[in-house]
Design a protein around this motif. Structure first.
Motif, PDB file in Angstrom:
ATOM      1  N   THR A 174       3.958  10.963   1.553  1.00  0.00           N
ATOM      2  CA  THR A 174       4.719  11.570   2.649  1.00  0.00           C
ATOM      3  C   THR A 174       3.859  12.422   3.567  1.00  0.00           C
ATOM      4  O   THR A 174       4.254  12.705   4.701  1.00  0.00           O
ATOM      5  N   SER A 175       2.684  12.844   3.105  1.00  0.00           N
ATOM      6  CA  SER A 175       1.815  13.662   3.958  1.00  0.00           C
ATOM      7  C   SER A 175       1.058  12.833   4.982  1.00  0.00           C
ATOM      8  O   SER A 175       0.419  13.382   5.877  1.00  0.00           O
ATOM      9  N   ARG A 176       1.128  11.502   4.866  1.00  0.00           N
ATOM     10  CA  ARG A 176       0.365  10.633   5.755  1.00  0.00           C
ATOM     11  C   ARG A 176       1.263   9.689   6.536  1.00  0.00           C
ATOM     12  O   ARG A 176       0.818   8.640   7.002  1.00  0.00           O
ATOM     13  N   ALA A 215      -0.467  11.492  18.027  1.00  0.00           N
ATOM     14  CA  ALA A 215       0.971  11.638  18.308  1.00  0.00           C
ATOM     15  C   ALA A 215       1.685  12.250  17.121  1.00  0.00           C
ATOM     16  O   ALA A 215       2.536  13.118  17.262  1.00  0.00           O
ATOM     17  N   ASN A 216       1.299  11.815  15.922  1.00  0.00           N
ATOM     18  CA  ASN A 216       1.934  12.335  14.713  1.00  0.00           C
ATOM     19  C   ASN A 216       1.695  13.838  14.580  1.00  0.00           C
ATOM     20  O   ASN A 216       2.598  14.600  14.282  1.00  0.00           O
ATOM     21  N   ALA A 217       0.457  14.287  14.819  1.00  0.00           N
ATOM     22  CA  ALA A 217       0.142  15.713  14.700  1.00  0.00           C
ATOM     23  C   ALA A 217       0.887  16.527  15.735  1.00  0.00           C
ATOM     24  O   ALA A 217       1.393  17.613  15.454  1.00  0.00           O
ATOM     25  N   THR A 218       1.009  16.005  16.952  1.00  0.00           N
ATOM     26  CA  THR A 218       1.716  16.725  18.010  1.00  0.00           C
ATOM     27  C   THR A 218       3.179  16.918  17.656  1.00  0.00           C
ATOM     28  O   THR A 218       3.744  17.988  17.806  1.00  0.00           O
ATOM     29  N   LEU A 219       3.794  15.854  17.138  1.00  0.00           N
ATOM     30  CA  LEU A 219       5.198  15.953  16.784  1.00  0.00           C
ATOM     31  C   LEU A 219       5.406  16.897  15.607  1.00  0.00           C
ATOM     32  O   LEU A 219       6.352  17.678  15.596  1.00  0.00           O
ATOM     33  N   ALA A 220       4.500  16.860  14.632  1.00  0.00           N
ATOM     34  CA  ALA A 220       4.647  17.733  13.473  1.00  0.00           C
ATOM     35  C   ALA A 220       4.533  19.189  13.877  1.00  0.00           C
ATOM     36  O   ALA A 220       5.257  20.053  13.389  1.00  0.00           O
ATOM     37  N   ASP A 221       3.623  19.502  14.809  1.00  0.00           N
ATOM     38  CA  ASP A 221       3.434  20.882  15.220  1.00  0.00           C
ATOM     39  C   ASP A 221       4.678  21.453  15.881  1.00  0.00           C
ATOM     40  O   ASP A 221       4.927  22.652  15.833  1.00  0.00           O
ATOM     41  N   THR A 257       0.797  -1.229   0.000  1.00  0.00           N
ATOM     42  CA  THR A 257       0.000   0.000   0.000  1.00  0.00           C
ATOM     43  C   THR A 257       0.825   1.273   0.000  1.00  0.00           C
ATOM     44  O   THR A 257       0.307   2.348  -0.314  1.00  0.00           O
ATOM     45  N   GLY A 258       2.089   1.212   0.394  1.00  0.00           N
ATOM     46  CA  GLY A 258       2.909   2.409   0.497  1.00  0.00           C
ATOM     47  C   GLY A 258       2.723   3.162   1.796  1.00  0.00           C
ATOM     48  O   GLY A 258       3.352   4.206   2.004  1.00  0.00           O
ATOM     49  N   ALA A 259       1.869   2.674   2.714  1.00  0.00           N
ATOM     50  CA  ALA A 259       1.687   3.317   4.017  1.00  0.00           C
ATOM     51  C   ALA A 259       2.990   3.211   4.812  1.00  0.00           C
ATOM     52  O   ALA A 259       3.619   2.148   4.859  1.00  0.00           O
ATOM     53  N   ALA A 260       3.393   4.320   5.455  1.00  0.00           N
ATOM     54  CA  ALA A 260       4.697   4.348   6.127  1.00  0.00           C
ATOM     55  C   ALA A 260       4.578   4.891   7.535  1.00  0.00           C
ATOM     56  O   ALA A 260       3.663   5.660   7.858  1.00  0.00           O
ATOM     57  N   ALA A 261       5.509   4.477   8.373  1.00  0.00           N
ATOM     58  CA  ALA A 261       5.596   4.973   9.746  1.00  0.00           C
ATOM     59  C   ALA A 261       7.061   5.100  10.118  1.00  0.00           C
ATOM     60  O   ALA A 261       7.911   4.339   9.634  1.00  0.00           O
ATOM     61  N   THR A 262       7.373   6.083  10.959  1.00  0.00           N
ATOM     62  CA  THR A 262       8.737   6.255  11.452  1.00  0.00           C
ATOM     63  C   THR A 262       8.737   6.233  12.967  1.00  0.00           C
ATOM     64  O   THR A 262       7.810   6.740  13.614  1.00  0.00           O
ATOM     65  N   PHE A 263       9.791   5.652  13.541  1.00  0.00           N
ATOM     66  CA  PHE A 263       9.918   5.508  14.991  1.00  0.00           C
ATOM     67  C   PHE A 263      11.284   6.038  15.417  1.00  0.00           C
ATOM     68  O   PHE A 263      12.312   5.567  14.932  1.00  0.00           O
ATOM     69  N   ASN A 264      11.278   7.038  16.292  1.00  0.00           N
ATOM     70  CA  ASN A 264      12.514   7.646  16.763  1.00  0.00           C
ATOM     71  C   ASN A 264      12.928   6.994  18.073  1.00  0.00           C
ATOM     72  O   ASN A 264      12.221   7.081  19.085  1.00  0.00           O
ATOM     73  N   VAL A 265      14.075   6.338  18.045  1.00  0.00           N
ATOM     74  CA  VAL A 265      14.551   5.553  19.194  1.00  0.00           C
ATOM     75  C   VAL A 265      15.570   6.368  19.981  1.00  0.00           C
ATOM     76  O   VAL A 265      16.532   6.889  19.397  1.00  0.00           O
TER      77      VAL A 265
END
Length: 480
Positions: A430-432, A468-474, A228-236
């Motif tokens: 990349t927007s999602r 969580a994603n929106a909070t980090l982006a802001d 699907t191309g859906a992506a997630a990133t995790f900062n360790v």
């Protein structure tokens, strides 16, 4: 018979040559019209055919060509051959006009004629040189960075062996209800060597002239659903301790309770004790992939490591980066090159434009804040560098950028998978992208909470981490 007066007043041989080099056959008019028509029809037809062919290719196909050495070499050869043909045509008309003795004094050239000829020949030559330069830079990049001959994915212990503790703060997921609707498509889902996801560890290393080994102060895990191309990133966090290794591995036998030092030393661990990660081409890379796979529960196929100097040079190449600073910082970072100056970073909240060294000081400072704040700053700087530069700027500076990447990036991505990786990257929206930081208070300091991290990863991959994603982006953006 040619009129002598017309012969004397005809164009200069060099002018005719330059015109035919610009458009084969154009300079032949008035001297050999049959050849002129043939050359013009041939050259225009060839251009139309090439443009028609390229117009039927997708963007992904064109980009995939850029990682094919055979096609890049073909482009270089084609540019050289075409240039030689244009020179041959120019030489032909020069000899033709010269033999007709159009000028009483063949050595006499007016200044304007000289300028005109030089400009025309520059117009002819420059495009070929640009094509050759870009293709050569790309070949150099591919040959220097993607050198891995054999890459082994790091596979975690089964997720089923990890239970979610009561204080994890993650509600257990009920089993999905069966779908009464029969499938309407017979297409087979895309996979990466049988895996549903492609997961890559992105690492920022702090190796330098005054340090032994490499410590990965930036650790980001990027996971993409291949179908699907859906992506997630995790900062360790770099300072989590006791990261464990997959069951039944030599590393797990050697450190059954996890490696006691902090996470940023695990890459160097593979360099120092390669026997703990046997039968792999790159023990250091496999060490960090194994630890992150066990932490997240995701098989990790590849890693990419860049060093501090590479980040500095990339930012300076694009004229710096604009950052919205959210906290006061006053710190001094030690030099990253022998004999280089220390980095003094003194900023207050607000809008700032940083050069490479200042941006590095900003992302590395932790005297007046924490590693967790630094994780967010690192992400914000990388995002700003990407978002603030247009595709045209990247293209114009691409040859210089490939030199930076070649010198400062290391990876175990094999060369023969680049086309597949590029094709998959084009499918990512990349927007999602879901972004999760493993930071307090949700995630504790000290030892890595494997069960809680795996539960959060599972939740994020199911698309339930939007808040969580929106909070980090802001946190990267200036207030509206």
């Amino acid at each position: 018979m040619v009129n002598p007066r017309r012969e004397i007043r005809g164009r200069h041989p060099l002018t005719a040559a330059a015109l035919s080099a610009l458009l084969p056959g154009f300079g032949h008019f008035g001297y050999n019209n049959r050849r002129a028509y043939a050359l013009i029809i041939t050259s225009v037809g060839a251009v139309v055919a090439v443009l028609a062919y390229l117009s039927t290719r997708s963007v992904s196909s064109m980009l995939i060509w850029s990682v094919s050495p055979s096609r890049l070499r073909l482009v270089i050869v084609g540019a050289v051959v075409l240039l030689l043909l244009r020179i041959a045509v120019a030489a032909d008309v020069y000899m033709t006009v010269s033999r007709m003795r159009l000028f009483k004094d063949q050595g006499a050239l007016r200044l304007w004629s000289v300028v005109r000829v030089v400009v025309l020949f520059a117009i002819v030559l420059v495009p070929h040189l640009v094509v050759i330069r870009y293709a050569s830079a790309q070949l150099h990049l591919l040959s220097r960075v993607f050198t891995a001959a054999e890459t082994q994915a790091a596979t975690p212990s089964p997720v089923a062996t990890v239970t979610v503790p009561a204080d994890a703060g993650v509600a257990p997921e009920p089993p999905p209800a069966p779908d009464p609707t029969p499938p309407t498509s017979t297409s087979v889902p895309r996979t990466w060597d049988g895996a549903e996801r492609l997961t890559i560890a992105l690492l920022g290393g702090d190796g330098g002239f005054d340090r032994v080994g490499v410590r990965t102060d930036t650790i980001i895990v990027v996971s993409i659903d291949v179908d699907t191309g859906a992506a997630a990133t995790f900062n360790v966090p770099r300072n989590w301790r006791h990261l464990t290794f997959p069951d039944n591995s030599p590393a797990a036998s050697r450190w059954p309770d996890g490696y006691p030092e902090i996470a940023n030393e695990i890459y160097g661990l593979g360099q120092r004790i390669p026997e703990a990660f046997p039968e792999v081409e790159d023990p250091a890379g496999h060490a960090i992939k194994s630890a992150l796979a066990e932490l997240t529960g995701l098989p990790i196929q590849y890693y990419v490591l860049t060093d501090m100097q590479g980040l500095v040079k990339a930012i300076d190449l694009f004229g710096g980066v604009d950052i919205h600073v959210t906290e006061s910082i006053n710190d001094r970072i030690r030099p990253i090159t022998e004999g280089g100056p220390p980095i003094d970073i003194v900023v207050e909240p607000g809008e700032h434009h940083f050069d490479g060294l200042t941006a590095l000081g900003y992302v590395r400072s932790r005297r007046t804040s924490s590693d967790y704040h630094r994780m967010t700053r690192q992400r914000c700087v990388v995002e700003a560098l990407i978002n603030q530069n247009s595709p045209l700027e990247i293209v114009l500076k691409y040859p210089a950028l490939t030199g930076i990447v070649s010198a400062h990036v290391h990876t175990d991505i094999p060369f023969d998978r680049l086309d597949e990786l590029l094709d998959l990257g084009l499918s990512v929206d990349t927007s999602r992208i879901v972004t999760v930081n493993f930071i307090p208070p949700e995630f504790p300091r000290g030892s890595a909470p494997v069960a809680k991290v795996r539960a959060a990863v599972t939740q994020a991959l199911r698309g339930t981490a939007e808040e969580a994603n929106a909070t980090l982006a802001d946190s990267c953006q200036a207030p509206q």
